[in-house]
Each structure stands twice: as C-alpha cells, then as structure tokens.
Write an enzyme that holds these catalytic residues in place. Structure first.
Site, PDB file in Angstrom:
ATOM      1  N   LEU A   1       0.836  -1.210   0.000  1.00  0.00           N
ATOM      2  CA  LEU A   1       0.000   0.000   0.000  1.00  0.00           C
ATOM      3  C   LEU A   1       0.870   1.259   0.000  1.00  0.00           C
ATOM      4  O   LEU A   1       0.597   2.224  -0.696  1.00  0.00           O
ATOM      5  CB  LEU A   1      -0.938   0.000   1.213  1.00  0.00           C
ATOM      6  N   LYS A   2       1.923   1.216   0.784  1.00  0.00           N
ATOM      7  CA  LYS A   2       2.856   2.352   0.813  1.00  0.00           C
ATOM      8  C   LYS A   2       3.404   2.612  -0.594  1.00  0.00           C
ATOM      9  O   LYS A   2       3.393   3.740  -1.083  1.00  0.00           O
ATOM     10  CB  LYS A   2       3.994   2.034   1.789  1.00  0.00           C
TER      11      LYS A   2
ATOM     12  N   ILE B   1      13.790  20.446  14.591  1.00  0.00           N
ATOM     13  CA  ILE B   1      13.488  19.378  15.546  1.00  0.00           C
ATOM     14  C   ILE B   1      14.516  18.253  15.495  1.00  0.00           C
ATOM     15  O   ILE B   1      14.537  17.384  16.341  1.00  0.00           O
ATOM     16  CB  ILE B   1      12.050  18.871  15.328  1.00  0.00           C
ATOM     17  N   GLY B   2      15.364  18.259  14.502  1.00  0.00           N
ATOM     18  CA  GLY B   2      16.464  17.298  14.520  1.00  0.00           C
ATOM     19  C   GLY B   2      16.825  16.730  13.175  1.00  0.00           C
ATOM     20  O   GLY B   2      17.937  16.900  12.700  1.00  0.00           O
TER      21      GLY B   2
ATOM     22  N   ASP C   1      13.802  13.694  22.844  1.00  0.00           N
ATOM     23  CA  ASP C   1      12.484  13.659  22.223  1.00  0.00           C
ATOM     24  C   ASP C   1      11.530  12.748  22.984  1.00  0.00           C
ATOM     25  O   ASP C   1      11.871  11.622  23.310  1.00  0.00           O
ATOM     26  CB  ASP C   1      12.591  13.113  20.794  1.00  0.00           C
TER      27      ASP C   1
ATOM     28  N   GLU D   1       0.741   9.556  24.301  1.00  0.00           N
ATOM     29  CA  GLU D   1       0.004   8.370  23.876  1.00  0.00           C
ATOM     30  C   GLU D   1       0.153   7.230  24.881  1.00  0.00           C
ATOM     31  O   GLU D   1      -0.637   6.295  24.868  1.00  0.00           O
ATOM     32  CB  GLU D   1       0.424   7.930  22.477  1.00  0.00           C
TER      33      GLU D   1
ATOM     34  N   CYS E   1       5.035  15.720  19.563  1.00  0.00           N
ATOM     35  CA  CYS E   1       4.241  16.093  18.398  1.00  0.00           C
ATOM     36  C   CYS E   1       2.853  15.475  18.527  1.00  0.00           C
ATOM     37  O   CYS E   1       2.673  14.437  19.135  1.00  0.00           O
ATOM     38  CB  CYS E   1       4.911  15.667  17.115  1.00  0.00           C
TER      39      CYS E   1
ATOM     40  N   HIS F   1       3.969  17.603   8.342  1.00  0.00           N
ATOM     41  CA  HIS F   1       3.320  16.389   7.843  1.00  0.00           C
ATOM     42  C   HIS F   1       2.588  16.659   6.535  1.00  0.00           C
ATOM     43  O   HIS F   1       2.033  15.759   5.935  1.00  0.00           O
ATOM     44  CB  HIS F   1       2.385  15.807   8.897  1.00  0.00           C
TER      45      HIS F   1
HETATM   46  N1  GLN Z   1      14.373  14.391  16.498  1.00  0.00           N
HETATM   47  C1  GLN Z   1      13.411  13.653  15.760  1.00  0.00           C
HETATM   48  C2  GLN Z   1      13.417  14.096  14.311  1.00  0.00           C
HETATM   49  O1  GLN Z   1      13.600  15.241  14.060  1.00  0.00           O
HETATM   50  C3  GLN Z   1      12.030  13.807  16.337  1.00  0.00           C
HETATM   51  C4  GLN Z   1      11.005  13.026  15.577  1.00  0.00           C
HETATM   52  C5  GLN Z   1       9.627  12.977  16.213  1.00  0.00           C
HETATM   53  O2  GLN Z   1       9.264  13.751  17.019  1.00  0.00           O
HETATM   54  N2  GLN Z   1       8.824  12.051  15.851  1.00  0.00           N
HETATM   55  O3  GLN Z   1      13.207  13.319  13.420  1.00  0.00           O
HETATM   56 ZN    ZN Z   2       7.719  15.283  16.269  1.00  0.00          ZN
END
Ligand code: GLN
Ligand code: ZN
Length: 784
Positions: free
Chosen positions: A18-19, A447-448, A615, A621, A659, A710
């Site tokens: 599917l991907k 974020i990285g 992170d 969750e 996130c 996203h």
């Molecule tokens: N440091 C990770 C990145 O930038 C964080 C990913 C995440 O929060 N899912 O990919």
């Molecule tokens: Zn994230």
C-alpha cells in the site's frame, strides 16, 4: 459452533504494497485505477490469508487507503468546505488526500477545485496506539447522508471472490466522540442528524445478505462524557430498528468497559466483543449482566503486542464463558484489530530462534484464535500439541536467565531522588544558558532530522549489502552533516542540529545500540497514511554498552561556532514505540532505558554539546485511557524523563519535543518534566494547543511548531510570522522559540530549504516587531 473471528487486519500489505502504491500515485507514476487495483490486491490477499488460517468472520471495510476515520467521514458526507467536494456524490481521491495531507497545488487538485491553501485535517493518536487518525471536522450545517456505501462495496468485493465477510463500521457514537465541531457545540449533538446515514448503510448491508456487521465503539472503554450513555442507547435502538435482521457485533477494545458495562450489556445488539487481553477481569461481571440471547466475542489474543498467547489461560476464560451459558453463542477473536501488529513472522529468519518461538504477529495470532475456537468445540485434546508447545515456550521464557541483568538491577536500586532533579530551578538555569548560548530572541531551531533522501537511503542500503564499508559510509554521512551545518549557518538558523543522517529511525537507532532489544526485518506497522514503523522488541533488561551519538554530535559541533543541539530519543518514547516484554512492569523497563539515556546525556555534555534534546513524542500516547489510571503513569513517566535529563549542569540546555499531543489535561506534568525548552505541534490546530500553555502559565521556554511538516506544503514567511505573532500574544515572547512542528526527515530538500529560510525570515520579522525590550531577558518574562 464457536466462531473464530477477526476484528481487523493490517492494511499496509506484507511487503508494504500500500505504501508503494500510494507513494507512486502521489508522485503521478500510477493512475487512480492502478492505485485501486493495488488496494484490491492487498484486500484479496488479506481475505485469503485469514480464511486459510481458519477465521470464519473475516472483516471487510477495515481497509482504508489512508485512514478509516477519514473514509468514514467522507462516506457519511462529513466533508468540510474548501476541499473541492461539490456537495453531491462521493468525494474524489483528490478531496480525500487533500483532507489527509493538505493541498500542494497539483494538477489533480486544480481540476478538483481544491484551493492551494487547503490544510490537512488535524491528525491525532488513535487511542493509546501509535496509529494516527484524521480528526473529522463537523458542523451543524453539514447534511449527513450516505454518499457511498463503502461497507457494502467491501462486502460485495469479498462475496465476488467467495468470502462472506463481516463489514466493520466505526460506530456512530465513537465517530462523533473522535470528531471535533468547527462551529462550537458538542459533536454528540449531531447524533440525530447522523443516525439516518448509518441506518441507511446498515439497511443496504442487510439487503445485500450480510449476516453480521461489526460496529466498533472503542470509546466505550474510556471515561464517557456527559450525554454519551444516552447517545449509545439512542443510537443502537435506532440502528436495531433500521435493520432488524442484521447481527450487530458491538466491538469494544483497548480496555475494560468499567462503568459502561451495564450500558453495553443492555444495548440492543446481537453480540458484544470484549478486550480480555487488557481487561480479563471484566469477563465475570459481563457474564452476570449480558442477556443470554447475545453472542459473546472473547478478545483472548492480544492485538497490541507481539507475544504468543498463553493458550491455557485463554482456554480457562473460554470455558468460563461457555459454562455460564454462552457455549452456543461464542466467538473467539483478537482483543482488537490487528492493525497494530506486523503481518507475519514467516519472513523473520534473522531473529534469535528462542525469541522467535515466543512471538506471534497477525497471522500467528489468527492461528491461535482458530485453535482456541476449535478447543472450545472439540475439547482441549483437539489442540493438545499446540497447548503443549504453548506451555513449553512460556516455561522456557520464564526460565531464561538472559532476560535479567544483575548490573541493571543494581543500578536501578541505587537511583536516588536527587538524580531526578536539576541542580537549580529554571530561572537560574535560563540565565546561565543565555549567557553561554547568546541566542537572539525567538531563536530559530529545528526538531532534529533533515531529509532522508534517496541518497541517504542508498548509502545505508549499500552498507547493508557490503558494497560500502563502514569507513566509506561514515565519510559520506559526515559530508552530508557538514553540508547541513553549513546551510543552516548560511540561512541564519540560531541553534543547529546535525540532521540525523546516520539514523534510520529515532527509536531503532538507539535500540540497536542498547542491550535488550531485538529487531524484525519486515515487522512494519502503519503509523499514518503510507508511513510505517517497525517497532523493536524489548525482550531483556536494557543497558548501554557504549556511547551512541557522541561522535556525531561532537563532529557536527566541531564545524560551527553556533550551538549544536544533541539529539536523543527519550525513555518513554523508546518504550512506547517498541513492543515491550510483559514479565516486568513497564515502569521498570522505562527506568532501565532512562538510565541508559542519562549516561548518554552526560557524555554529550562532557563532549561540550551545550544543548541536548530528548524527544518524547510518545509521552502522551502512553497515557492510560482511563483518568483513574493516569496519575500512576504520569508519575513514572515524568520521573523517567527527569532521570534521563537531570544529570547535567545548569549551563546545559535540555530540550524536549512532542508532536501531535493534546496538552490541556497533562500540562502540569509536561511542566514537571522541567525541560528548559519544549517544542510542540501547533501549526495544524492553528495554535489552539497553545491555550494550555497560556492558561497554565507554563514556566519554561516553548517552541510552538509553525510549520506543519506532515503536509508537503511550504508555508510562507508571512504565514509563519502570523502564527508566531499569535504565539507571542499568548505567551511571553522572551521564552518563545521558532521551529517546525516535527523532524524533517520525511520532507524533501526542495521543501525544507525554502521553508526553513522562510522560518528564519518570520522570526526576524517578529523580532523587529516586538522590539528588543520585550524579549531580551534570558528568563523571558515580559514586563507587562
Ligand atoms: N528528532 C526527531 C526528528 O527530528 C524527532 C522526531 C519525532 O518527534 N517524531 O526526526
Ligand atoms: Zn515530532
């Protein structure tokens, strides 16, 4: 006859077909018809495998191209304006994918009349899983009706190929409770308007000759809001009247019914499914309350984990139900949909054989389900060999000395409360950090990760195939890292990241360097849309034999005068995104990981890395669905983060990142983690999430994500400046950071380059607007 049933099967395909198909379609390489053909092939394969394994209630309609909640909304005409739907007829694929991913100005979108700026629906975790669903946006103006009976279509597809399936619908009350209103008001108020659409779907299914449908109402295992109990009663009364001949199996999962037990047992449905993996204790009370004309579906095989079932224990529950008068109305099933486990163990030839024997993925779980159903009818002797094997493997696992590392136990026992506390409170730390880092107001960071391009993946593939040696691979990754550092300096990023080119996956990278983890080759589980993860398996005590990231971070820092942020995955996320052993408490596993991360944090500090991000995107969750169970989780989860983070000096800035979290109800605990800076998702919910940080008066620094990564859309500087401006209106500007929503590894450089440059421009604009005095204070409290 006891019926072997399944609630849902993995959708992604055994080889992620599917991907492949989705990504080819989005790239314009295959047509809509080819995408549908690929999806039909996956569904046919799934039906055949389930039938072959002895399942008689094979689900249909559990498949979705992107997300079943989104497809349910589209089928019921719950489609917000602005996505090109004309108001008549089924939603086009362009509309579906624009709702899922936002518009990116493609030809198909133009043809479908989807405006360029259309943003994706909010995405959030499906209960406490790592699956993400799209949150339907409802309003009282919507005219709910059945635009297309996707369930009847799924049933007919199976019937045409000789499989009488059981259509699965997301039940109306859970559908509403999982949605949001865009016009104020509570989603449940829309129930009367929604029910006729469901009724029509069920009537059509009954006319098609469907015997059973499955109505998923997982919200029944959560603390129900006011009005929900009435909504359930009303909904199921209406549906029973609409399609009296149809057998409705009301499926509850991810926990026990608790307070809703009497309610669920009294609903006018043909059967009730219970999650007995998470809540075996509910069987007795249900047996007391459930009318004897109902069918009882026992979720005996854990759909949330990869361990083989204890067949003997499952049999005992089965006998208990049979003995209580349900012998002729029993179904055996996994506890929940198998969406959350990989397809099959069959291709996993790289696992330690003793460990492999202890595992069961979707197909193996269905085999267990079929065995249990058989034993219910024919007696234990009929499955004697399987039972003996189950006993033997469990005994072997219990006796396996490799599971326990005395050194790990000793370290855990020696943890003191001081180890969970930073030396000084935040204001003092912030001052020292400001003096050391000398960042401008609204510092820009990311974020990285940077794009994991085809080039990066090819390097890893060549390394794996032995075409590239370790040294050659490292040299290439260093080159990419150096380029990323130079580029960040050029565009004016204030706190740099090294880009995570050396990492395949934020959990796997660390798991591979820690003791206690095992890995699959094809153990993919859908995370959202075409995104999959292959969670590692924690099977033994966790420890850190050697540094994991220090070399990379030091190298990156050596290339620049600006501060480089070290990048680690936190203990809660490591646990949450793995399949964990069940012989010791999750808290203990998490503390083991926390100690390993702590060592890494301290070593990064010693190597001169001034800021370290830990992170924790999975922090929320992990929260139990029931409020009553949350304090205990939050206690140990916060403590584990602090244990990982608190070993550093005041001058070292600890960041964390989360996130897709809703923070309102846990904000105090987020604050209790005491990270100096937290970066969070907010772009997609239009800064709505910031309200929690504002109302609570969050004490430390915050980077609200101003770019929804996203979605493939590149936001403009004005757009991000507007979001930053809103953030600055709600929070002290001196404690604000400017960053994307999440890591950038899934994006391409052609998006990342302009978007990051726009972000820098947005931050500069805000700095100019706000003026120096509102933001210059390192502690960031605006005088006002
Ligand atoms: N440091 C990770 C990145 O930038 C964080 C990913 C995440 O929060 N899912 O990919
Ligand atoms: Zn994230």
């Amino acid at each position: 006859m006891t019926i072997a049933a399944n609630l849902g099967y993995p959708r992604i395909g055994p080889r992620r077909e599917l991907k492949t198909a989705l990504e080819a379609f989005w790239a314009g390489r295959i047509t809509e018809a080819e995408l549908h053909a690929a999806a039909a092939g996956i569904r046919a394969g799934a039906r055949a495998r389930q039938q072959g394994l002895g399942i008689s209630h094979v689900p249909s309609g559990d498949f979705a191209l992107y997300d079943h909640v989104l497809e349910t909304a589209c089928a019921l005409a719950a489609i917000p304006e602005g996505y090109g739907w004309s108001g008549e007829g089924p939603a086009s694929l362009a509309t579906l994918f624009a709702l899922a991913r936002g518009a990116r100005g493609s030809e198909a979108e133009r043809a479908a009349g989807i405006p360029r700026g259309a943003v994706a629906l909010e995405m959030t975790k499906w209960f406490d899983t790592n699956y993400h669903y799209l949150v339907p946006r409802l309003s009282a103006r919507m005219r709910f009706r059945l635009l297309e009976n996707r369930w009847a279509a799924a049933f007919r597809e199976g019937a045409g190929q000789g499989a009488r399936t059981r259509p699965v619908l997301l039940g109306p009350v859970s559908f509403l409770l999982l949605s949001k209103r865009e016009d104020g008001g509570h989603p449940l108020e829309l129930l009367p308007a929604l029910l006729p659409a469901y009724a029509e779907a069920l009537r059509a299914l009954a006319e098609d000759g469907v015997a059973w449908v499955q109505m998923d109402e997982p919200c029944l295992v959560t603390d129900l809001p006011a009005g929900a109990a009435d909504a359930y009663a009303r909904a199921y009364r209406a549906l029973a009247e609409a399609a009296p001949g149809l057998g409705v199996m009301l499926a509850t999962y991810f926990g026990g019914l608790g307070d809703a037990l009497a309610l669920a047992c009294a609903l006018p449905v043909a059967g009730l499914h219970l999650d007995l993996a998470r809540a075996p204790e509910q069987l007795g009370p249900v047996l007391d309350a459930l009318p004897r004309d109902r069918w009882l579906s026992l979720g005996l095989v854990d759909g949330r984990n990869v361990w083989r079932a204890d067949l003997r224990r499952a049999l005992a529950l089965l006998r208990q139900a049979a003995g209580a008068g349900f012998a002729r109305r029993l179904m055996v099933a996994p506890s929940c949909s198998l969406l959350h486990v990989p397809h099959s163990l069959a291709p996993e030839d790289g696992l330690d054989p003793t460990l492999r024997r202890r595992l069961a993925f979707a197909d193996e779980k269905l085999r267990e389900v079929a065995l249990l159903a058989r034993a219910a009818d024919e007696g234990e002797e009929a499955i004697a060999a399987a039972l003996a094997e189950s006993d033997a493997v469990l005994a072997e696992a219990r006796a396996d000395a490799r599971l326990h590392d005395p050194a790990v136990a000793a370290r855990l026992a020696a943890v003191t409360p001081e180890m969970e506390r930073r030396r000084s409170p935040y204001p003092a730390r912030a001052e020292r950090q400001a003096a050391r880092l000398r960042l401008p107001p609204l510092p820009v960071t990311s974020i990285g990760s940077f794009p994991q391009t085809a080039e990066v993946r090819a390097l890893r593939a060549r390394l794996a195939r032995g075409e590239l040696d370790e040294a050659g691979y490292e040299a290439e990754i260093r080159r990419l890292t150096a380029e990323a550092v130079r580029w960040q300096e050029e565009i004016g990023v204030d706190m740099l990241v090294h880009g995570e080119f050396e990492r395949n996956d934020m959990v796997k990278y660390f798991a591979e360097r820690l003791a206690g983890f095992a890995f699959t080759r094809h153990g993919w589980v859908q995370s959202y849309g075409s995104r999959c993860v292959a969670p590692p398996i924690i099977w033994a005590d966790v420890s850190r034999p050697a540094p994991m990231t220090v070399r990379w971070s030091s190298y990156a820092q050596s290339l620049t005068q600006r501060p480089m942020k070290g990048m680690l995955t936190g203990p809660v996320t490591m646990l949450q995104w793995s399949f964990a052993r069940t012989d010791i408490p999750r808290e203990t596993i998490c503390r083991q990981i926390a100690l390993a991360i702590r060592d890494e944090v301290q070593e990064l500090e010693a190597a001169g890395i001034p800021a370290i991000q830990i992170d924790e995107p999975a922090f929320r969750e992990g929260l139990p669905l029931r409020r009553a169970e949350r304090p205990d989780y939050l206690r140990w989860a916060v403590a584990c983060f602090r244990l990982a983070a608190a070993g550093v000096r005041d001058e070292t800035q600890i960041h964390t990142h989360m996130c897709y979290s809703e923070f309102n109800d846990i904000i105090e605990h987020i604050a209790a983690m005491d990270a100096d800076v937290i970066s969070i998702e907010t772009a997609r919910s239009d800064m709505e999430l910031l309200r929690a940080f504002q109302d609570f008066d969050y004490p430390n620094a915050i980077g609200p994500g101003v770019w929804d990564i996203h979605s493939p859309r590149v936001p403009s500087a004005e757009e991000m400046a507007a979001l930053l401006r809103r953030a600055a209106g709600r929070l002290p500007a001196g404690r604000l950071w400017a960053n994307p929503d999440c890591g950038l590894k899934t994006r391409g450089w052609e998006e990342v380059r302009p978007a990051m440059a726009n972000l820098v421009a947005a931050a500069r604009r805000l700095r100019a607007e706000l003026g120096p005095e509102s933001v210059a204070d390192g502690r960031g409290r605006p005088e006002a």
